[in-house]
Design an enzyme around this catalytic site. Structure first.
Site, PDB file in Angstrom:
ATOM      1  N   ARG A 297      25.179 -38.116  44.752  1.00 27.16           N
ATOM      2  CA  ARG A 297      25.014 -39.072  45.853  1.00 27.16           C
ATOM      3  C   ARG A 297      25.811 -40.347  45.596  1.00 27.16           C
ATOM      4  NH1 ARG A 297      20.183 -36.319  45.776  1.00 27.16           N
ATOM      5  NH2 ARG A 297      19.256 -37.650  44.172  1.00 27.16           N
TER       6      ARG A 297
ATOM      7  N   HIS B  45      26.958 -28.171  40.348  1.00 26.49           N
ATOM      8  CA  HIS B  45      25.877 -28.615  39.461  1.00 26.49           C
ATOM      9  C   HIS B  45      26.381 -28.678  38.015  1.00 26.49           C
ATOM     10  CE1 HIS B  45      22.084 -29.490  41.340  1.00 26.49           C
ATOM     11  NE2 HIS B  45      21.389 -29.184  40.263  1.00 26.49           N
TER      12      HIS B  45
ATOM     13  N   ASP C 242      21.315 -32.116  33.867  1.00 24.60           N
ATOM     14  CA  ASP C 242      20.393 -32.897  34.692  1.00 24.60           C
ATOM     15  C   ASP C 242      21.171 -34.096  35.235  1.00 24.60           C
ATOM     16  OD1 ASP C 242      18.086 -33.642  35.975  1.00 24.60           O
ATOM     17  OD2 ASP C 242      17.072 -34.419  34.191  1.00 24.60           O
ATOM     18  N   GLY C 243      20.638 -34.728  36.265  1.00 22.75           N
ATOM     19  CA  GLY C 243      21.284 -35.903  36.835  1.00 22.75           C
ATOM     20  C   GLY C 243      22.301 -35.591  37.915  1.00 22.75           C
ATOM     21  N   ASN C 244      22.393 -34.327  38.320  1.00 24.92           N
ATOM     22  CA  ASN C 244      23.408 -33.939  39.305  1.00 24.92           C
ATOM     23  C   ASN C 244      23.199 -34.613  40.662  1.00 24.92           C
ATOM     24  OD1 ASN C 244      25.002 -31.677  37.888  1.00 24.92           O
ATOM     25  ND2 ASN C 244      22.880 -31.083  37.540  1.00 24.92           N
ATOM     26  N   GLY C 245      21.948 -34.704  41.112  1.00 27.22           N
ATOM     27  CA  GLY C 245      21.694 -35.287  42.421  1.00 27.22           C
ATOM     28  C   GLY C 245      22.100 -36.743  42.488  1.00 27.22           C
ATOM     29  N   ARG C 246      21.734 -37.519  41.471  1.00 29.82           N
ATOM     30  CA  ARG C 246      22.034 -38.945  41.493  1.00 29.82           C
ATOM     31  C   ARG C 246      23.527 -39.224  41.361  1.00 29.82           C
ATOM     32  NH1 ARG C 246      17.706 -40.229  37.022  1.00 29.82           N
ATOM     33  NH2 ARG C 246      18.015 -37.978  36.760  1.00 29.82           N
ATOM     34  N   ILE C 247      24.211 -38.482  40.503  1.00 27.95           N
ATOM     35  CA  ILE C 247      25.665 -38.657  40.403  1.00 27.95           C
ATOM     36  C   ILE C 247      26.334 -38.173  41.687  1.00 27.95           C
ATOM     37  CG2 ILE C 247      27.759 -37.953  39.186  1.00 27.95           C
ATOM     38  CD1 ILE C 247      26.118 -39.929  37.608  1.00 27.95           C
TER      39      ILE C 247
END
Length: 411
Positions: A236, A225, A229-234
């Protein structure tokens, strides 16, 4: 019977904690230490998975290659279309929602819907990552940072941290004011750069089965992580980056996020299994999702190929007319205003506006702003297919049944 670890499980450490400002409940304010997770280093990790999991992953790769080879090179618009599908679905996993019309308005420059703008930013981030790895054949930390900057630079809260590794402790769920009762607490901020260098080394290996590598890269990234913020989108987006670097895709991306959104609980459970030393659940989910997404992307390609034929049947235009030229570029540019139309067709403002009005009367375009000035037109057929592809992938990825190699299998 205890689980056999396929990879080393996460370790843990207790570290001091102090709020940067006083907020939340008394428990938040008086919290003095927190247990953080410490993912294993994976640069030189040997991964041995059950043969049936590897076989399923390899079969999924065959379908990805088939779709990419059959449609990717001849239908150049497919890549941009699938990038939009993947970015929208990946955003939905973060509860960022906007309609396809709002998305089209944002493409045309409207700033009225923050969620749609966030989806546009996610598309830009994925495009950068895939383009970079296509050119260099390497997954680099510099590219990841640049993509994160593309994603978050306009964010009202995290814009100042766009393109920068986090320098604070973050956590997932629980209290908004401290890591109290968090579901997961990533490693301390001072370890992020070292962990990401280790991840970079693993991501550029060529001796790991491709989907196993994609799953490990994604899961490790989410465990680290590294951003505020933005960890999930990057994270994936990195799935498709691994596929591109390994040569599985050459022309398009796999809209796997639509499948993961449909199986949200299974997806997050698989990431939790990774913390415990098991990667097979995530590899299996990725294999099923990639297979389904590739099959449905092929169907979308067939539909897109036939759209111009339908449009020509709906609108009779003389050879060389501006309306005919718009139809010829509409798949690649499904959202238009007068200025864009002028540029694409090399015509006057009056001719461009008249052609857009004609195609609207013919049912090929739809004006989507409702304004008399600064109007924007979109192809309702293309927008509908954007929604329908996401729906079909989700429907074929339901928890009860998943599609694999054209067959419906109980999950």
């Amino acid at each position: 019977m205890p689980h056999t670890h396929e990879i080393p499980p996460h370790g843990h450490d207790v570290v001091p904690w102090k709020q940067s400002g006083r907020s939340g409940t008394r428990e938040d304010r008086t919290l003095s230490e927190v247990t953080v997770s410490l993912p294993p280093e994976i640069a030189n990790l040997d991964v041995m998975l059950p043969p049936d999991v590897i076989a399923m992953a390899e079969q999924a790769l065959i379908q990805i290659v088939r779709t990419d080879a059959e449609f990717g090179s001849g239908l150049k618009v497919l890549n941009s279309f699938l990038i939009r599908t993947e970015s929208v679905a990946s955003s939905k996993l973060e509860y960022i929602e906007a309609s396809s019309v709002d998305y089209a308005r944002a493409i045309a420059g409207s700033k009225a819907n923050p969620s749609a703008l966030s989806m546009i930013a996610a598309s830009a981030a994925l495009t950068r990552l895939v383009d970079d790895v296509s050119q260099t054949r390497r997954i680099s930390l510099a590219s990841i940072l640049a993509a994160h900057h593309d994603l978050m630079k306009e964010d009202s809260l995290d814009g100042p941290y766009a393109g920068k590794w986090r320098e604070v402790q973050n956590w997932i769920n629980g209290s908004d004011h401290s890591p109290r009762n968090a579901d997961y607490v990533p490693p301390p901020a001072h370890t992020v750069e070292s962990y990401m260098a280790d991840l970079e080394a693993f991501a550029n290996r060529d001796d790991v089965p491709v989907l196993v590598q994609a799953a490990l890269v994604h899961a490790q990234f989410e465990s680290i992580h590294p951003f505020t913020d933005g960890n999930g989108r990057i994270g994936r987006a990195l799935i498709n980056v691994v596929l591109r670097r390994r040569g599985i895709t050459l022309h398009s991306v796999v809209p796997i996020a639509s499948a993961l959104t449909a199986r949200r609980d299974d997806y997050f459970a698989a990431l939790n299994h990774f913390h415990d030393g098991l990667i097979s659940p995530l590899v299996t989910l990725f294999a099923q999702g990639c297979n389904t997404a590739s099959l449905e992307a092929a169907e979308t390609a067939r539909r897109l190929i036939h759209l111009p034929v339908q449009w020509h049947g709906l609108s009779r235009n003389r050879v060389g007319s501006t309306a005919l030229e718009i139809i010829d570029v509409l798949l690649e540019h499904p959202t238009l205003n007068v200025e864009t139309t002028q540029r694409l067709t090399a015509t006057s403002h009056v001719s461009a506006n008249a052609a857009l009005e004609k195609l609207t009367r013919d049912g090929i375009l739809q004006e989507i702003t409702g304004r008399s000035r600064d109007r924007v037109w979109a192809s309702p057929d293309v927008l509908a297919e954007l929604d329908d592809l996401d729906f079909r992938i989700a429907q074929a990825s339901t928890p009860s049944f998943v599609t694999f190699n054209g067959r419906r299998l109980e999950s």
